[in-house]
Design a protein around this motif. Structure first.
Motif, PDB file in Angstrom:
ATOM      1  N   UNK A   1       0.691  -0.942  -0.166  1.00 39.99           N
ATOM      2  CA  UNK A   1       0.038   0.172   0.083  1.00 39.99           C
ATOM      3  C   UNK A   1       1.130   1.575   0.304  1.00 39.99           C
ATOM      4  N   UNK A   2       1.982   1.398   0.346  1.00 42.27           N
ATOM      5  CA  UNK A   2       2.779   2.407  -0.140  1.00 42.27           C
ATOM      6  C   UNK A   2       3.042   2.850  -0.979  1.00 42.27           C
ATOM      7  N   UNK A   3       2.213   2.155  -2.231  1.00 42.16           N
ATOM      8  CA  UNK A   3       2.762   2.363  -3.259  1.00 42.16           C
ATOM      9  C   UNK A   3       1.704   2.104  -4.391  1.00 42.16           C
ATOM     10  N   UNK A   4       0.982   0.679  -3.977  1.00 42.45           N
ATOM     11  CA  UNK A   4      -0.529   0.832  -4.224  1.00 42.45           C
ATOM     12  C   UNK A   4      -1.501   1.315  -3.977  1.00 42.45           C
ATOM     13  N   UNK A   5      -3.143   1.575  -4.242  1.00 43.94           N
ATOM     14  CA  UNK A   5      -4.413   1.404  -3.388  1.00 43.94           C
ATOM     15  C   UNK A   5      -5.061   1.052  -4.321  1.00 43.94           C
ATOM     16  N   UNK A   6      -6.671   0.578  -4.118  1.00 47.23           N
ATOM     17  CA  UNK A   6      -7.649  -0.022  -4.656  1.00 47.23           C
ATOM     18  C   UNK A   6      -7.588   0.863  -5.859  1.00 47.23           C
ATOM     19  N   UNK A   7      -7.070   1.769  -5.459  1.00 47.65           N
ATOM     20  CA  UNK A   7      -8.411   3.033  -6.907  1.00 47.65           C
ATOM     21  C   UNK A   7      -7.409   4.502  -7.076  1.00 47.65           C
ATOM     22  N   UNK A   8      -6.537   4.654  -6.771  1.00 48.66           N
ATOM     23  CA  UNK A   8      -5.534   5.610  -7.062  1.00 48.66           C
ATOM     24  C   UNK A   8      -4.560   5.468  -7.186  1.00 48.66           C
TER      25      UNK A   8
ATOM     26  N   UNK B   1       2.679   3.177  -7.515  1.00 44.54           N
ATOM     27  CA  UNK B   1       2.503   1.895  -8.805  1.00 44.54           C
ATOM     28  C   UNK B   1       0.616   2.167  -9.084  1.00 44.54           C
ATOM     29  N   UNK B   2       0.731   1.401 -10.250  1.00 42.75           N
ATOM     30  CA  UNK B   2      -0.681   1.446 -10.581  1.00 42.75           C
ATOM     31  C   UNK B   2      -1.669   1.386  -9.781  1.00 42.75           C
ATOM     32  N   UNK B   3      -3.181   1.232  -9.739  1.00 38.14           N
ATOM     33  CA  UNK B   3      -3.997   1.050  -8.263  1.00 38.14           C
ATOM     34  C   UNK B   3      -4.861  -0.325  -8.879  1.00 38.14           C
TER      35      UNK B   3
ATOM     36  N   UNK C   1      10.288  -4.752 -14.590  1.00 37.51           N
ATOM     37  CA  UNK C   1      10.601  -3.872 -14.383  1.00 37.51           C
ATOM     38  C   UNK C   1      11.450  -4.163 -12.831  1.00 37.51           C
ATOM     39  N   UNK C   2      11.787  -4.908 -12.637  1.00 42.88           N
ATOM     40  CA  UNK C   2      12.281  -4.719 -11.205  1.00 42.88           C
ATOM     41  C   UNK C   2      11.675  -4.606  -9.982  1.00 42.88           C
TER      42      UNK C   2
END
Ligand code: HEC
Length: 99
Positions: free
Chosen positions: A35-42, A46-48, A76-77
């Protein structure tokens, strides 16, 4: 501990389709700080998850591809996630079912 893992693995295989394992996968997702880099929607670093799900919609090989990506870091490592195949699959299913 080995026994516990074996039981978890057996349980996983039996219940994956029912989604009962989401708990373990969610634990890993929070422990690995996805979740540092991803969330469900935003879109953050990283991409949601929702956009990943959209990207792979209709791709029957998506689950295998993303499990492999999380295991090896992909081209992409990406952060490598150390978890069993069953758990990685459950994580990927959470991602791919996000909207
Ligand atoms: C340090 C930031 C960071 C962390 C932590 C992180 N990711 Fe990512 N993730 C990215 C970035 C950046 C991308 C887009 C580039 C790429 O595909 O590597 C991405 C892409 C992805 C994709 C899509 C790949 C594709 O082919 O479109 C998935 C699925 C994914 N991450 C899952 C996870 C999971 C699950 C975790 C936690 C176990 C996690 N990520 C942790 C930054 C991160």
């Amino acid at each position: 501990m080995k026994l516990v893992l074996a039981l978890v693995a057996a349980f996983t295989t039996a219940t994956l389709s029912s989604g009962a394992l989401a708990g373990a996968a969610e634990d890993i997702i929070s422990k690995e700080k996805c979740s540092k880099c991803h969330t469900d929607k935003t879109t953050k670093k990283g991409p949601s998850w929702a956009s990943v799900a959209e990207k792979y919609k209709g791709d029957a090989g998506a689950e295998a591809k993303l499990v492999e990506m999380l295991k090896t870091g992909g081209k992409d490592d990406h952060n490598i996630v150390k978890a069993s195949d069953a758990d990685l699959k459950a994580i990927v299913q959470i991602v791919l079912s996000s909207k």
